[in-house]
Design a protein around this motif. Sequence first.
Motif, short mmCIF file in Angstrom:
data_model
loop_
_atom_site.label_atom_id
_atom_site.label_comp_id
_atom_site.label_asym_id
_atom_site.label_seq_id
_atom_site.Cartn_x
_atom_site.Cartn_y
_atom_site.Cartn_z
N THR A 49 3.42 -6.21 4.15
CA THR A 49 4.25 -5.26 4.45
C THR A 49 5.74 -5.46 4.52
OG1 THR A 49 2.46 -4.23 5.90
CG2 THR A 49 4.57 -3.65 6.43
N GLN A 77 1.28 1.82 5.82
CA GLN A 77 -0.04 1.23 6.47
C GLN A 77 -0.31 2.13 7.28
OE1 GLN A 77 0.47 -2.71 7.59
NE2 GLN A 77 -1.61 -3.21 7.44
N ASP A 159 0.55 0.87 1.13
CA ASP A 159 0.14 -0.38 2.11
C ASP A 159 -1.31 0.00 2.58
OD1 ASP A 159 0.30 -2.59 3.64
OD2 ASP A 159 2.26 -2.12 4.44
N GLU A 160 -2.30 -0.88 2.12
CA GLU A 160 -3.71 -0.70 2.51
C GLU A 160 -4.00 0.89 2.49
OE1 GLU A 160 -4.85 -3.53 5.70
OE2 GLU A 160 -3.11 -4.74 5.22
MG LIG Z 1 0.80 -4.92 6.57
#
Ligand SMILES: [Mg+2]
Length: 261
Positions: A49, A77, A159-160
């Motif tokens: 991140t 995220q 992000d993910e």
């Molecule tokens: Mg992260």
Amino acid sequence: MSGNADSPVVITRHAALGYEGGVVLGNLEFEIPAGARVGVLGPNGGGKTTLFRALQGEIEPLAGKLEVNASCATVQQTDRSRLDYPVSALDVATMGTLAGLPWWKRPGRAEKRKAREALAMVGLEEHARDHFGSLSGGQRQRVLIARTLTSGANLLLMDEPFTGLDAPSEALLESLIDRLAGDGKTIMIATHEVEQASRWDLVLCLNKTQISFGRPAEALSRPVLEATYGGHIVEIPGQPELGVLPAHHHHHDGEPEEANR
Ligand SMILES: [Mg+2]
Ligand SMILES: Nc1ncnc2c1ncn2[C@@H]1O[C@H](COP(=O)(O)OP(=O)(O)OP(=O)(O)O)[C@@H](O)[C@H]1O
């Protein structure tokens, strides 16, 4: 996009990133060409991140060079969106157009049309009028991707994005990523799934420092995975079968470790 088509979208040289307390991610040395799908791997706290925040321009490198030759947009995220907030999928997708408008203008027909096109691109045209909060996690993720598309960004940071998605939603998102890259978007995807990242064009392994970068066949070796994950098994909460098992470990279905977020 600025620069010519052959110049890398992202260039780092001896870059170190961090916060007031000091460097949390050092030794960055990689170049990303336009149209690449890049898996960003690393343990919790590894710096994924932080890298995205630097690419987005939220934080400056503490040392070295980090150059981004593209307009950039992030799908953040975990979905921290206000689900009770009264906006439709179309409203959210339209928000991506705001940065391109003069401050005194409100989104009009042209912007709504762009937003509808972006929703169609992510397979959600039927849901344009739906309340954002009423959509499934996978659908919300795709609405947020539509918002990055209406912003006109060429570098997409996800992000993910797969966290919490079921298998069909995951497959949809994977094919969407393939399609966007085919259209020339450069896409960096933070993920905990090594196997998934191995299907993309490039991987960047981070654990407080750059462990490796390159094509999956070369950059994902056993020593690299051990250095990246410190020999631990990394599991996605609720999805133990998607865990990363560094070599030496056999697959088992033990209790998932709690991710420390
Ligand atoms: Mg992260
Ligand atoms: N705003 C901040 N101020 C100071 N330190 C921070 C800040 N944000 C993150 N860190 C630290 O930077 C390091 C890297 O965190 P980061 O969030 O980039 O990791 P990550 O790879 O995204 O982890 P995760 O998989 O849990 O999302 C951690 O040690 C974290 O505590």
